[in-house]
Design an enzyme around this catalytic site. Structure first.
Site, PDB file in Angstrom:
ATOM      1  CB  ALA A  63      92.424  49.357  28.200  1.00  0.00           C
ATOM      2  N   GLY A 108      96.225  46.446  30.866  1.00  0.00           N
ATOM      3  CA  GLY A 108      95.133  45.515  30.983  1.00  0.00           C
ATOM      4  C   GLY A 108      95.352  44.174  30.718  1.00  0.00           C
ATOM      5  CD  GLU A 111      95.976  46.341  35.462  1.00  0.00           C
ATOM      6  OE1 GLU A 111      95.711  46.894  36.385  1.00  0.00           O
ATOM      7  OE2 GLU A 111      95.479  46.899  34.567  1.00  0.00           O
ATOM      8  CD  GLU A 131      98.539  50.281  32.349  1.00  0.00           C
ATOM      9  OE1 GLU A 131      97.966  49.716  32.579  1.00  0.00           O
ATOM     10  OE2 GLU A 131      99.842  50.313  32.725  1.00  0.00           O
TER      11      GLU A 131
END
Length: 251
Positions: A63, A108, A111, A131
């Site tokens: 992200a 992300g 993911e 993260e």
């Protein structure tokens, strides 16, 4: 081969296979909700087996951290909720989706790859959940999907340490299905093979094998949001922006 260009992605249809490429101006392909929605739309509207790929440098390095700097816990929950909805939409799409992963699949981006049915990896590719080093946690369903692939112990190891692993280690733990210098060609080859399978059988197999831990996904959204209330999150995100090591105080 037809070629249709969206704002953030590029689409190529080749017979009964669609290739969706995340191709942003930033070569590390940071993810935003708009990017994810374009990916979701391109997959679900195709009616085809899909190969999802990134740029020449990265599948996606995660992200856009700059968006996190001004995010409070309510905005974080909304962000996680939207992201999970997109990932679940991709995971439950009626035809197979294959991630052709190159360079980096972090946060992300990792993911997103995990939401696909298969992952075909290039050599020299990095995977991980960084993260925790920012004082936050995965929020797009990664804590749940990594357990399905690699088991609870190794999944916790990746999420809690923030360790970045290479494609060989990812293969050894069942996170990727294949490693090849010709990763994109192998992904397309697999997609063409799957596209020849009986569509109804494929849909039913995916449906019964896509298991969702509803409680776990909901808890992930809630805890992801709560990390944004902490001083450690502010410190971690600011340190990332300032390119220094964060000093966490457990607050």
């Amino acid at each position: 081969m037809s070629d249709e260009v969206y704002r953030e992605i590029k689409i190529q249809d080749d017979g009964n296979v669609r290739i969706v490429q995340i191709k942003r101006e930033n070569p590390l392909n940071p993810l935003t909700i708009d990017v994810l929605h374009e990916v979701e739309q391109a997959i679900r509207e195709s009616g085809k087996v899909v190969v999802l790929r990134g740029s020449d440098r990265a599948f996606s390095a995660g992200a856009d951290i700059n968006n996190f700097l001004t995010m409070d816990d309510r905005a974080a929950y909304h962000f996680s909720d939207l992201g999970q909805n997109v990932m679940n939409s991709i995971a439950t799409y009626e035809k197979p989706v294959i991630a052709a992963v190159h360079g980096y699949a972090l946060g992300g981006g990792f993911e997103l790859a995990l939401a696909c049915d298969f992952r075909i990896s290039d050599v020299n590719t990095k995977y991980g959940f960084p993260e925790v080093g920012l004082g936050i946690m995965p929020g797009f369903g990664g804590t749940q999907r990594i357990i399905d692939l690699a088991g609870p112990s190794y999944g916790k190891y990746l999420a809690l340490t923030g360790r970045v692993i290479d494609e060989k280690e990812a293969l050894s733990h069942g996170i990727v299905n294949m490693v090849s210098e010709n990763y994109l060609e192998e992904a397309i080859k697999l997609a063409r093979d799957l596209a020849e399978k009986p569509a109804v059988s494929v849909r039913y197999i995916k449906e019964v094998m896509t298991y969702t831990r509803r409680e776990g996904y909901e808890m992930e959204k809630e805890k992801f949001a709560l990390t944004f209330r902490t001083k450690d999150a502010k410190e971690g995100l600011t340190a990332f922006k300032e390119k220094r090591k964060p000093v966490f105080k457990g607050e």
